[in-house]
Design an enzyme around this catalytic site. Structure first.
Site, short mmCIF file in Angstrom:
data_model
loop_
_atom_site.label_atom_id
_atom_site.label_comp_id
_atom_site.label_asym_id
_atom_site.label_seq_id
_atom_site.Cartn_x
_atom_site.Cartn_y
_atom_site.Cartn_z
N GLU A 18 99.61 62.15 159.58
CA GLU A 18 99.23 61.09 160.56
C GLU A 18 97.75 61.11 160.65
O GLU A 18 97.22 59.90 160.99
CB GLU A 18 99.92 61.41 161.65
CG GLU A 18 101.28 61.43 161.74
CD GLU A 18 102.04 62.39 162.73
OE1 GLU A 18 103.34 61.89 163.03
OE2 GLU A 18 101.66 62.93 163.33
N ASP A 199 114.81 58.62 162.74
CA ASP A 199 116.20 58.61 162.70
C ASP A 199 116.72 58.19 164.11
O ASP A 199 115.64 57.97 165.03
CB ASP A 199 116.94 59.84 162.48
CG ASP A 199 116.47 60.92 163.60
OD1 ASP A 199 117.42 61.16 164.51
OD2 ASP A 199 115.54 61.48 163.43
#
Length: 232
Positions: A18, A199
């Protein structure tokens, strides 16, 4: 009294991937290590930034946020990262922009009764609005909702049921935002939290492996950060 230097924008992320995605869109001039937190200094769209890689979990996140708040004069904090979605209308790679942030595993009910469950913090509305506009303009599917933090990777149905029984507003669950919100609130630094969904717990299957998801989510979050900073 501890702050020094010019006004900066603080960016906090838990994972190397990130941070590296944001660095590619920045001009980095210096890197330093403070305890377990790695700080990358530079500019983006002519504004001074500091990117903090905090690591996973609320303690790492709190430490990184406290370092930023005590050592720098911060205009704002934006925290990006990964979460599990909790709503049926969500998809992998959607983002959740913080309407509220709750430390969902804070429990003093044995001492103070049933209301002493969770710590809730409200992000800066202006920053939430800027993030929302950026997501729209970038074509990123987004939800504005509650972000629930626990030092827990939810893998059991009973974990999900417990969270939703206490905080049914929760749009996603993760492990850093609650600490960042608490520390930023304590230092009166405006903040916003953004989470990409790896998810969705209420779906029977999730179509993307984490190894495929992570680089896509990191690049998407970096583009959002870049647009956010440009428009502040």
């Amino acid at each position: 009294m501890y702050k020094k230097g010019n006004e900066m924008i603080g960016i906090i992320a838990a994972m190397d991937m990130e941070v590296e995605a944001i660095e590619k869109l920045s001009t980095i001039t210096k890197t330093e290590q403070v305890a377990t937190c790695t700080l990358h200094y530079g500019t983006m769209h002519g504004k001074d930034i500091v990117i903090a890689k905090c690591g996973i979990g609320k303690t790492h996140a709190a430490m990184a946020t406290a370092i930023l708040c005590t050592q720098h004069n911060l205009e704002a904090i934006i925290n990006i990262g990964t979460a599990g979605g909790l709503k049926d209308d969500q998809q992998v790679l959607d983002i959740v922009i913080s309407k509220m942030v709750v430390q969902a595993d804070f429990d003093l009910t044995a001492l103070d009764g049933p209301d002493a469950y969770g710590l809730v913090y409200e992000p800066d509305q202006k920053l939430v609005d800027v993030c929302t506009t950026c997501a729209k303009d970038l074509g990123i599917r987004y939800h504005v909702g509650w972000i629930a933090s626990q030092d827990l990777f939810m893998s059991r149905k009973e974990d999900l049921d417990k969270l939703m029984a206490h905080f049914p507003e929760s749009a996603c669950s993760e492990m850093e935002a609650g600490a960042i919100a608490q520390v930023a609130h304590s230092f009166q630094v405006p903040y916003v939290i953004v989470r990409a969904l790896s998810d969705v717990a209420v779906h029977s299957d999730n179509p993307m492996e984490f190894s495929e998801y992570a680089p896509k989510a990191s690049a998407q979050s970096a583009r959002l950060v870049e647009t956010f900073i440009e428009r502040l």
